[in-house]
Write a protein that holds these residues in place. Structure first.
Motif, PDB file in Angstrom:
ATOM      1  N   ARG A   1       6.795  -3.132  -6.554  1.00 53.65           N
ATOM      2  CA  ARG A   1       6.500  -2.299  -5.381  1.00 53.65           C
ATOM      3  C   ARG A   1       5.203  -1.518  -5.580  1.00 53.65           C
ATOM      4  O   ARG A   1       4.406  -1.351  -4.650  1.00 53.65           O
ATOM      5  CB  ARG A   1       7.676  -1.359  -5.126  1.00 53.65           C
ATOM      6  CG  ARG A   1       7.524  -0.506  -3.868  1.00 53.65           C
ATOM      7  CD  ARG A   1       8.762   0.321  -3.592  1.00 53.65           C
ATOM      8  NE  ARG A   1       9.859  -0.511  -3.084  1.00 53.65           N
ATOM      9  CZ  ARG A   1      10.944  -0.831  -3.788  1.00 53.65           C
ATOM     10  NH1 ARG A   1      11.079  -0.383  -5.031  1.00 53.65           N
ATOM     11  NH2 ARG A   1      11.891  -1.572  -3.254  1.00 53.65           N
TER      12      ARG A   1
ATOM     13  N   GLY B   1       3.161  -3.110  -2.914  1.00 54.93           N
ATOM     14  CA  GLY B   1       3.593  -2.355  -1.751  1.00 54.93           C
ATOM     15  C   GLY B   1       4.905  -2.888  -1.196  1.00 54.93           C
ATOM     16  O   GLY B   1       5.529  -3.787  -1.769  1.00 54.93           O
ATOM     17  N   ASN B   2       5.316  -2.332  -0.070  1.00 56.94           N
ATOM     18  CA  ASN B   2       6.597  -2.698   0.532  1.00 56.94           C
ATOM     19  C   ASN B   2       6.475  -3.684   1.692  1.00 56.94           C
ATOM     20  O   ASN B   2       7.474  -4.056   2.295  1.00 56.94           O
ATOM     21  CB  ASN B   2       7.319  -1.441   1.034  1.00 56.94           C
ATOM     22  CG  ASN B   2       7.790  -0.558  -0.106  1.00 56.94           C
ATOM     23  OD1 ASN B   2       8.366  -1.037  -1.079  1.00 56.94           O
ATOM     24  ND2 ASN B   2       7.525   0.735  -0.007  1.00 56.94           N
ATOM     25  N   ASP B   3       5.250  -4.075   2.021  1.00 53.42           N
ATOM     26  CA  ASP B   3       5.055  -4.939   3.185  1.00 53.42           C
ATOM     27  C   ASP B   3       5.606  -6.339   2.933  1.00 53.42           C
ATOM     28  O   ASP B   3       5.589  -6.845   1.799  1.00 53.42           O
ATOM     29  CB  ASP B   3       3.571  -5.053   3.525  1.00 53.42           C
ATOM     30  CG  ASP B   3       2.983  -3.716   3.961  1.00 53.42           C
ATOM     31  OD1 ASP B   3       3.772  -2.867   4.424  1.00 53.42           O
ATOM     32  OD2 ASP B   3       1.761  -3.532   3.818  1.00 53.42           O
ATOM     33  N   LEU B   4       6.062  -6.970   4.010  1.00 55.60           N
ATOM     34  CA  LEU B   4       6.467  -8.365   3.950  1.00 55.60           C
ATOM     35  C   LEU B   4       5.241  -9.248   3.772  1.00 55.60           C
ATOM     36  O   LEU B   4       4.201  -9.009   4.393  1.00 55.60           O
ATOM     37  CB  LEU B   4       7.217  -8.766   5.222  1.00 55.60           C
ATOM     38  CG  LEU B   4       8.581  -8.114   5.453  1.00 55.60           C
ATOM     39  CD1 LEU B   4       9.111  -8.497   6.831  1.00 55.60           C
ATOM     40  CD2 LEU B   4       9.574  -8.530   4.377  1.00 55.60           C
ATOM     41  N   ARG B   5       5.367 -10.258   2.954  1.00 48.84           N
ATOM     42  CA  ARG B   5       4.254 -11.167   2.700  1.00 48.84           C
ATOM     43  C   ARG B   5       4.742 -12.602   2.828  1.00 48.84           C
ATOM     44  O   ARG B   5       5.890 -12.911   2.492  1.00 48.84           O
ATOM     45  CB  ARG B   5       3.644 -10.935   1.314  1.00 48.84           C
ATOM     46  CG  ARG B   5       3.059  -9.529   1.155  1.00 48.84           C
ATOM     47  CD  ARG B   5       2.632  -9.255  -0.262  1.00 48.84           C
ATOM     48  NE  ARG B   5       2.178  -7.868  -0.422  1.00 48.84           N
ATOM     49  CZ  ARG B   5       0.911  -7.497  -0.311  1.00 48.84           C
ATOM     50  NH1 ARG B   5      -0.025  -8.394  -0.038  1.00 48.84           N
ATOM     51  NH2 ARG B   5       0.571  -6.233  -0.485  1.00 48.84           N
TER      52      ARG B   5
ATOM     53  N   SER C   1       9.891 -14.865   4.109  1.00 47.04           N
ATOM     54  CA  SER C   1       8.845 -13.978   3.611  1.00 47.04           C
ATOM     55  C   SER C   1       9.404 -13.265   2.385  1.00 47.04           C
ATOM     56  O   SER C   1      10.605 -13.342   2.104  1.00 47.04           O
ATOM     57  CB  SER C   1       8.416 -12.965   4.683  1.00 47.04           C
ATOM     58  OG  SER C   1       9.530 -12.218   5.130  1.00 47.04           O
TER      59      SER C   1
ATOM     60  N   ASP D   1       9.354  -9.653  -0.265  1.00 49.42           N
ATOM     61  CA  ASP D   1       9.079  -8.237  -0.456  1.00 49.42           C
ATOM     62  C   ASP D   1       9.715  -7.836  -1.782  1.00 49.42           C
ATOM     63  O   ASP D   1      10.381  -8.661  -2.420  1.00 49.42           O
ATOM     64  CB  ASP D   1       9.617  -7.405   0.710  1.00 49.42           C
ATOM     65  CG  ASP D   1      11.116  -7.482   0.852  1.00 49.42           C
ATOM     66  OD1 ASP D   1      11.816  -6.966  -0.043  1.00 49.42           O
ATOM     67  OD2 ASP D   1      11.613  -8.059   1.829  1.00 49.42           O
TER      68      ASP D   1
END
Length: 287
Positions: free
Chosen positions: A111, A115-119, A211, A213
């Protein structure tokens, strides 16, 4: 009833992908004799390593999968040496609890870095195939093929290679294996590297269709554990069989349950199987 063929196909694909990390989980249990729940974070690390190789370096899916295996294997080995191996002499429960704490640490490291964004992976968009009313995506077929190749390689290595035979010997009786000239510590390290590599590769395969995360592995740890227990903890073929049971069961449950309750199917399978076969479908340490 028209949905059943589609759900069966989805379940088979899901089960095959789930089998890869389940094999890694049960291999560690077979050799080191404790449930290592840090596989959740290693699945996430593998998924992000594959993402970095695919999106950051522009590698296709297969080389990125190799990168996921190597990174997860090395991180898994290092974290085991630092955090878990010193605690294993105190018992399986202590090591298992420590592995849960290790999961939290590793997930937060991911994290912090991503980060916490979906990829999502950089994959070509291809129209799904429709065969006799069943929709199958080309990426799903590729993922299934990769999972089957990996499983075939694992089974062949365990049966025919010297390393595989050494792993089986240590799993059966570490004391006797040591008397025969096999170093259980070295075999344990090799097992952790290969098993965590499989978990990382499995994490990427599971993430290719959706995706990813930092909680990707955490969401899959429940079906991974269920697959290993249903098949029989310590049994490599059992993990593959248990993954198929859980994968198909989860998809067929959508006929009567909301998708929100799909994860409960694994625990239902555990209860039903262990009620009649306490050692799982294929029993403990069956190869």
């Amino acid at each position: 009833m028209d949905l059943i063929p589609q759900l069966l196909v989805n379940g088979i694909i899901s089960g095959a992908l789930l089998a890869i990390p389940a094999i890694g989980f049960t291999a560690i249990f077979a050799v080191l004799r404790f449930p290592n729940f840090s596989v959740a974070s290693l699945a996430t690390i593998g998924a992000f390593a594959g993402y970095a190789a695919n999106v950051g370096l522009g590698l296709p899916a297969v080389p990125a999968l190799v990168a996921a295996f190597m990174v997860a294997g090395l991180v898994g080995l290092a974290s085991d040496e630092i955090a878990l191996r010193p605690l294993r002499p105190y018992g399986a429960l202590t090591a298992a609890i420590a592995s849960i704490a290790l999961t939290i640490v590793l997930e937060n490291m991911v994290r912090f870095g991503f980060g916490n964004d979906l990829r999502g992976y950089d994959l070509p968009l291809v129209r799904d195939w429709r065969i006799m009313g069943v929709r199958v995506g080309p990426q799903q077929v590729q993922n299934l093929a990769l999972a089957l190749v990996i499983m075939a390689g694992v089974f062949a290595a365990l049966k025919f290679s010297r390393i595989g035979k050494a792993m089986r010997a240590v799993a059966d009786n570490p004391t006797l294996a040591e008397l025969k000239g096999i170093d259980p510590v070295r075999v344990g390290r090799l097992t952790v590297f290969v098993a965590m590599g499989l978990v990382g590769a499995g994490g990427m395969l599971l993430g290719l269709g959706t995706s990813i995360d930092p909680l990707t592995g955490f969401r899959f740890i429940l079906p991974i554990f269920a697959a290993a227990v249903v098949g029989g903890l310590g049994s490599i073929p059992g993990a593959a069989l248990g993954a198929m049971v859980v994968g198909i069961g989860e998809e067929l449950s959508l006929l009567v349950l909301s998708p929100a309750y799909k994860s409960a199917v694994g625990f239902i399978a555990i209860v039903l199987v262990l009620a009649f076969r306490p050692r799982g479908l294929l029993g403990e340490r069956a190869y």
